[in-house]
Design an enzyme around this catalytic site. Structure first.
Site, mmCIF file in Angstrom:
data_model
loop_
_atom_site.group_PDB
_atom_site.id
_atom_site.type_symbol
_atom_site.label_atom_id
_atom_site.label_comp_id
_atom_site.label_asym_id
_atom_site.label_seq_id
_atom_site.Cartn_x
_atom_site.Cartn_y
_atom_site.Cartn_z
ATOM 1 N N LYS A 216 0.819 -1.108 -0.065
ATOM 2 C CA LYS A 216 -0.071 0.082 0.137
ATOM 3 C C LYS A 216 0.773 1.359 0.063
ATOM 4 O O LYS A 216 2.075 1.163 0.308
ATOM 5 C CB LYS A 216 -1.003 0.018 0.949
ATOM 6 C CG LYS A 216 -2.076 -0.864 0.791
ATOM 7 C CD LYS A 216 -3.544 -0.960 1.424
ATOM 8 C CE LYS A 216 -4.279 -1.992 1.197
ATOM 9 N NZ LYS A 216 -5.582 -2.340 1.772
ATOM 10 N N ARG A 250 -3.491 -10.424 4.601
ATOM 11 C CA ARG A 250 -3.935 -10.227 3.074
ATOM 12 C C ARG A 250 -2.806 -9.661 2.240
ATOM 13 O O ARG A 250 -2.392 -8.478 2.565
ATOM 14 C CB ARG A 250 -5.290 -9.468 3.067
ATOM 15 C CG ARG A 250 -5.851 -9.269 1.539
ATOM 16 C CD ARG A 250 -6.999 -8.648 1.657
ATOM 17 N NE ARG A 250 -7.532 -8.488 0.056
ATOM 18 C CZ ARG A 250 -7.149 -7.445 -0.620
ATOM 19 N NH1 ARG A 250 -6.132 -6.751 -0.287
ATOM 20 N NH2 ARG A 250 -7.605 -7.346 -1.792
HETATM 21 C C1 7PJ Z 1 -8.215 -4.705 1.282
HETATM 22 C C2 7PJ Z 1 -9.146 -5.386 0.712
HETATM 23 C C3 7PJ Z 1 -7.859 -4.817 2.787
HETATM 24 C C4 7PJ Z 1 -9.686 -6.142 2.898
HETATM 25 C C5 7PJ Z 1 -8.423 -4.339 -0.625
HETATM 26 C C6 7PJ Z 1 -5.527 -3.885 -2.307
HETATM 27 C C7 7PJ Z 1 -6.906 -2.953 -2.341
HETATM 28 N N1 7PJ Z 1 -10.101 -6.302 1.647
HETATM 29 N N2 7PJ Z 1 -9.425 -5.331 -0.379
HETATM 30 N N3 7PJ Z 1 -8.735 -5.305 3.599
HETATM 31 N N4 7PJ Z 1 -7.804 -3.966 0.296
HETATM 32 N N5 7PJ Z 1 -10.405 -6.951 3.949
HETATM 33 O O1 7PJ Z 1 -5.730 -4.862 -2.743
HETATM 34 O O2 7PJ Z 1 -4.479 -3.256 -1.771
HETATM 35 O O3 7PJ Z 1 -7.136 -4.134 3.393
HETATM 36 S S1 7PJ Z 1 -8.175 -3.968 -2.322
#
Ligand code: 7PJ
Length: 271
Positions: A216, A250
Site C-alpha cells: 500500500k 492479506r
Molecule cells: C483490502 C481489501 C484490505 C480487505 C483491498 C488492495 C486494495 N479487503 N481489499 N482489507 N484492500 N479485507 O488490494 O490493496 O485492506 S483492495
C-alpha cells in the site's frame, strides 16, 4: 466454511482479476496467467485465496454486477480445479457474493462492512458464511480526500461495535465476523502507522483481526518505493502483525509473508 484460528497466522493471497487494480491490475487477466498466480500462491503456502473483481483503489470506476461476475467466477473455478483451499470473495455486492459462494467460495470479504448492499446481511444470515467487515472512512471515490479522526483506533473500534450490534440485530452472530481496520481506506500515513502500532487493541472486540497492508501507498511514501518494490517492507509489517495477535494477513507475495510470520511465531514460542 469453518476457519480455525490458532497460534498460526493465516496468510490470505490476493488474486485481483481487475484491469485497473493499483498494484497488479492487468497482470492476471488471461486464464493461463491467473492459473500460474494461483499455483504460485498454493505452493508458497497460502491458507486462503481472496478473489476480487472490483478495484477499490482511490477514484476507481464502479463495475457492473455482470462484469464483476465475468471476472471472478472463472477465477474461483480455476482455484477449485486445483485445490480445496478456502476462498474469500472480495465484493460489496450481495449478488456477486451469492454466486461466488455457489461456485465454492466460503468467506465474504466486504470492504464496506455490510453498508453498501443491504442484501449482504441477509446472505450472511442465510448461509452462515464467515464475513470480513472492513472499516473505511467515506467511499472509494472520496476516502483519500481529507481523512480526519480525533482518535483513529477508538473511532474504528466504535465503528465495529456499531456494525457488530447491527448485524446481531439482523440475525448474524458476532462469531461469524472478522474485523479489518482497513489500512489505506480513508487514512493518512500517520493513521496507518497508529493502527499498526496499536493493533493489539482491536483484539478487545473479540473477533479475529485481518490486516491488508500489502504494497500500500503508505509504504511507498515512507520508504520512497514504487509499488512493485514493496514486498520486503510488506513482509516486515507482516511479522509485526503476527507479534501483535493478528489472525489473517492479506498479501500479494504469499511466500515472503509466510516466512515472516513463521519466524515471528517461532520467536513468540521460544523459552
Ligand atoms: C483490502 C481489501 C484490505 C480487505 C483491498 C488492495 C486494495 N479487503 N481489499 N482489507 N484492500 N479485507 O488490494 O490493496 O485492506 S483492495
Amino acid at each position: 466454511m469453518h476457519l480455525e484460528f490458532g497460534p498460526k497466522v493465516l496468510v490470505m493471497g490476493i488474486l485481483n482479476v481487475t484491469p485497473d487494480s493499483f498494484s497488479d491490475g492487468g497482470c492476471f487477466l488471461s486464464e493461463g496467467s491467473i492459473a500460474t498466480q494461483i499455483d504460485t500462491m498454493l505452493q508458497a503456502g497460502a491458507d486462503i485465496i481472496d478473489v476480487g473483481g472490483e478495484s477499490t483503489r482511490p477514484f476507481a470506476e464502479p463495475v457492473s454486477i455482470a462484469e464483476e461476475l465475468d471476472r471472478v467466477l472463472p477465477a474461483i473455478r480455476l482455484i477449485r480445479q486445483r485445490s480445496a483451499i478456502p476462498i474469500s470473495i472480495d465484493t460489496t455486492k450481495a449478488e456477486v457474493a451469492r454466486k461466488a459462494l455457489a461456485e465454492g467460495a466460503g468467506i465474504i470479504n466486504d470492504i464496506s462492512g455490510l453498508r453498501f448492499d443491504r442484501d449482504m446481511v441477509s446472505l450472511a444470515r442465510e448461509t452462515g458464511t464467515p464475513v470480513i467487515i472492513m472499516h473505511m472512512q467515506g467511499t472509494p471515490s472520496d476516502m483519500q480526500v481529507d481523512p480526519h479522526y480525533d482518535d483513529v483506533v477508538a473511532e474504528i473500534k466504535s465503528f465495529f461495535a456499531e456494525r457488530l450490534a447491527w448485524a446481531e440485530g439482523n440475525g448474524v452472530p458476532r462469531k461469524q465476523f472478522i474485523v479489518d481496520p482497513g489500512i489505506g481506506f480513508g487514512k493518512t500515513v500517520g493513521h496507518n502507522l497508529t493502527i499498526l502500532k496499536r493493533l493489539a487493541e482491536f483484539s478487545e472486540l473479540g473477533c479475529p483481526v485481518l490486516i491488508g497492508h500489502s504494497r500500500k501507498s503508505f509504504i511507498g511514501k515512507l520508504l520512497g518505493l514504487e509499488v512493485d518494490a514493496r514486498d520486503a517492507a510488506t513482509a516486515a509489517i507482516s511479522a509485526l502483525c503476527a507479534q501483535k495477535g493478528v489472525s489473517i494477513l492479506r498479501v500479494h507475495d504469499v511466500g515472503m509473508t509466510v516466512q515472516a510470520v513463521r519466524l515471528a511465531e517461532a520467536i513468540e514460542q521460544s523459552e
